[in-house]
Design an enzyme around this catalytic site. Structure first.
Site, PDB file in Angstrom:
ATOM      1  N   SER A 172       4.056   1.580  -4.617  1.00 10.76           N
ATOM      2  CA  SER A 172       5.197   1.164  -5.435  1.00 10.76           C
ATOM      3  C   SER A 172       4.803   1.005  -6.908  1.00 10.76           C
ATOM      4  CB  SER A 172       5.789  -0.106  -4.833  1.00 10.76           C
ATOM      5  OG  SER A 172       6.058  -1.045  -5.780  1.00 10.76           O
TER       6      SER A 172
ATOM      7  N   GLY B 274       0.788  -1.240   0.000  1.00  5.96           N
ATOM      8  CA  GLY B 274       0.000   0.000   0.000  1.00  5.96           C
ATOM      9  C   GLY B 274       0.811   1.277   0.000  1.00  5.96           C
TER      10      GLY B 274
ATOM     11  N   ASP C 277      -3.484   7.528  -6.906  1.00 10.11           N
ATOM     12  CA  ASP C 277      -2.091   7.237  -6.551  1.00 10.11           C
ATOM     13  C   ASP C 277      -1.121   7.791  -7.591  1.00 10.11           C
ATOM     14  OD1 ASP C 277      -3.232   5.868  -4.502  1.00 10.11           O
ATOM     15  OD2 ASP C 277      -2.123   4.003  -4.833  1.00 10.11           O
TER      16      ASP C 277
END
Ligand code: PMV
Length: 313
Positions: free
Chosen positions: A104, A101, A147
């Protein structure tokens, strides 16, 4: 000619899971990075080298045929090689732990999109972000793109499904101590369990969403004030809601307990069920918090907010 780019990982500070149901979440980029080097090479192949393995293939393969966590890089190289008569060599170096989480894979997609596309032309951050999200979809079809966005632009960001992303223009100076349970989690299955919790008691879940929304609004003000102590109480409160929806377990609870003895507050970050927690600290309690985890042999490290985002060189 070599083209090199690096992008930071991320943590979700507040609002995971509730964000799936429309509540605002707050994310930040962290000073742990993935660096990707791309180079044209003779022979026409796409060759990817990383510390989790290597992949070498002819261009033009269908993505669904490729069973490798490195396929976003292949996707990007293959897309850029259309009508070009060369190959590409890609080297990936990462200091972000995998599958827990910390963003990456998003950092890989962003740094990969930048390094590979810039072998051919000077792409903008907007173009790189769009390419990175396409590449991430080869592994997580339903990615919100949040993200990749924070990994591209760095800093802190608020995100909700309806209004998208907005950068928060404040530069808080806290340190996060990240402790890793080393239990890999499947975001999809934990999200599914939360859906079941919601379906069993819609009223209760809707009340939790309201509480979380209010908490996030309060956090936004505290971030501007840079009030780390009060932010810590919000971290604890958010963790209680995550406990209620059932994404914690004994190991994570033990880690949160350890984190909270010295820090201002600790909570799960991301999907839960495994993965990481963070403890909120500043210079006054950073070392003590790290020592609490180290004494009990937990895998932990400290991070700060990365304000730089994508870097190309
Ligand atoms: O997969 P992670 O650990 O980065 O967290 C996913 C965040 C969730 O809110 C649980 C799911 C989502 O799609 O927002």
């Amino acid at each position: 000619m070599k083209s090199k780019a690096s992008a930071p990982g991320k943590v979700i500070l507040f609002g995971e899971h509730f964000v799936v149901y429309g509540v605002k979440a707050i994310l930040c980029a962290i000073n742990k990075r993935v660096t990707v080097t791309a180079e044209k090479m003779e022979g026409g192949k796409i060759s990817i080298q990383s510390n989790i393995g290597n992949l070498e293939l002819e261009p033009g393969k269908s993505i669904s045929e490729i069973n490798s966590p490195l396929k976003p890089f292949y996707y990007l190289a293959d897309k850029m090689l259309k009508n070009e008569n060369v190959g590409i060599k890609i080297i990936v170096e990462s200091d972000i732990p995998l599958g827990v989480g910390l963003g990456s894979s998003s950092a890989c997609c962003v740094a990969g999109a930048a390094a590979i596309s810039r072998l051919f032309r000077k792409t903008s951050n907007e173009e790189i972000l769009a390419l990175a999200i396409e590449a991430e979809k080869t592994i997580f079809e339903n990615t919100s793109g949040a993200d990749c966005t924070v990994c591209t632009y760095g800093g802190i960001m608020e995100y909700d499904k309806k209004n998208g992303f907005h950068k928060i223009e404040s530069k808080p100076n806290f340190h996060l101590v990240i402790a890793n349970s080393n239990i890999e989690h499947s975001t999809e299955s934990v999200v599914g369990e939360v859906r079941q919790f919601k379906e069993k008691d819609e009223m209760r879940f809707s009340l939790l969403c309201k509480k979380e929304s209010k908490l996030v609004e309060e956090v936004l003000e505290l971030l501007i004030e840079n009030n780390v102590k009060k932010l810590g109480t919000k971290v604890r409160e958010n963790q209680e809601y995550l406990e209620t929806i059932g994404i914690s377990n004994d190991k994570l609870r033990e880690m949160i307990q350890i984190g909270q003895t010295e820090s201002f507050g600790a909570k799960i970050t991301g999907a839960g069920g495994g993965g990481c927690i963070y403890a909120l600290t500043n210079e006054s309690n950073l070392e003590h918090t790290i020592n609490q985890f180290k004494d009990k042999n937990y895998d932990c490290f400290s991070v700060k907010i990365d304000f730089k985002g994508l870097d190309t060189f």
